[in-house]
Design an enzyme around this catalytic site. Structure first.
Site: not given
Length: 286
Positions: A131-132, A135, A202
């Site tokens: 997930h990071e 980003h 997100e």
């Protein structure tokens, strides 16, 4: 392209808010000074905000020698995402959380708390770090860091307006009630702008992280665990720097009512539901 236009407009709105507060403090001269300060803040944030945020959280850089399993996990996921290897940091905090920062994929960093390493399985942790990295892949990290820095500056400037007052175009003191209203409403407006920037990103990072890891169910399980554990564990550094909360995978701040209404993060239940839909059907809901 639409997301970049939207983000540019939102950052312009934060800068405009900064200028309005400057005008309330010092009239036209205050507006000009606020504009110059905002431009300077954006320049400073572009080059140095990642270092500033990592220092705020007392993040310690780790290597393959000092944290081999965690480092290699990030390395493997970065390879799957086609990204350069980011710098990897650990934060000695009990609350489970993680974030990414940096100005571009070539100068990125990912950080996780010791708390998140303690409660998640290896599969769940892969989902979080993917997930990071999503980003980073989507270039969200610069926008989130810039907006966090500017929102913090707006709050500081609004407080300055209350304690030191301001003057209008004719040099007359500004009504103190107006100053108090600015101190309350300006940070709220900055939070609304941050919320508009953060919530959609997100969801996109959840989707992108699930693609990178190939395991949307693991990320859904991780979000459920983080949500339950984080609610009962304070995060002192995040409470001291609330403008940075939107950088985290889960809102680290405690509070209900308006705090939840103006949260920069989507509802955890909705994030989990979308990921489970992806796990079952192979597609992420629009």
């Amino acid at each position: 392209m639409f997301n970049w236009i939207k983000t540019f407009m939102l950052m312009a709105a934060i800068t405009a808010l900064f200028i309005v507060i400057g005008g309330m403090i010092g009239g036209r001269s205050g507006m000009m000074l606020a504009l110059l300060f905002a431009l300077g803040m954006n320049f400073f944030s572009y080059w140095f905000s990642d270092k500033m945020v990592l220092r705020m959280y007392n993040a310690q850089e780790v290597s393959e020698t000092t944290a081999p399993q965690f480092y290699r996990m990030v390395q493997e996921l970065a390879g799957r995402a086609g990204l350069p290897m980011p710098r990897v940091y650990l934060i000695d905090e009990a609350q489970p959380n993680a974030f990414a920062t940096g100005r571009n994929p070539e100068h990125a960093a990912v950080a996780a708390t010791t708390g998140i390493l303690n409660i998640l399985s290896e599969r769940e942790l892969r989902g979080v770090m993917a997930h990071e990295l999503a980003h980073v892949q989507h270039r969200d990290i610069l926008i989130s860091t810039l907006s966090a820095t500017m929102a913090g500056a707006i709050s500081a400037l609004a407080n300055f307006a209350v304690f030191f007052g301001g003057r209008d175009e004719e040099g007359r003191p500004v009504n103190p009630i107006a100053g108090i209203a600015v101190a309350i409403l300006a940070p709220l407006a900055a939070s609304l702008i941050q919320m508009a920037i953060s919530r959609a990103r997100e969801f996109e990072a959840d989707r992108g992280g699930a693609v990178i890891s190939g395991d949307p169910q693991a990320l859904a399980s991780a979000l459920d665990k983080i949500h339950r554990f984080a609610a009962g564990i304070p995060f002192a550094a995040a409470e001291a720097h609330p403008a940075t909360a939107q950088m985290m995978i889960m809102n680290p701040l405690h509070g209900g009512g308006l705090a939840n209404l103006f949260s920069t993060h989507p509802a955890t239940e909705e994030r989990i539901a979308r990921l489970m839909h992806m796990a079952q059907t192979g597609t992420y809901p629009a």
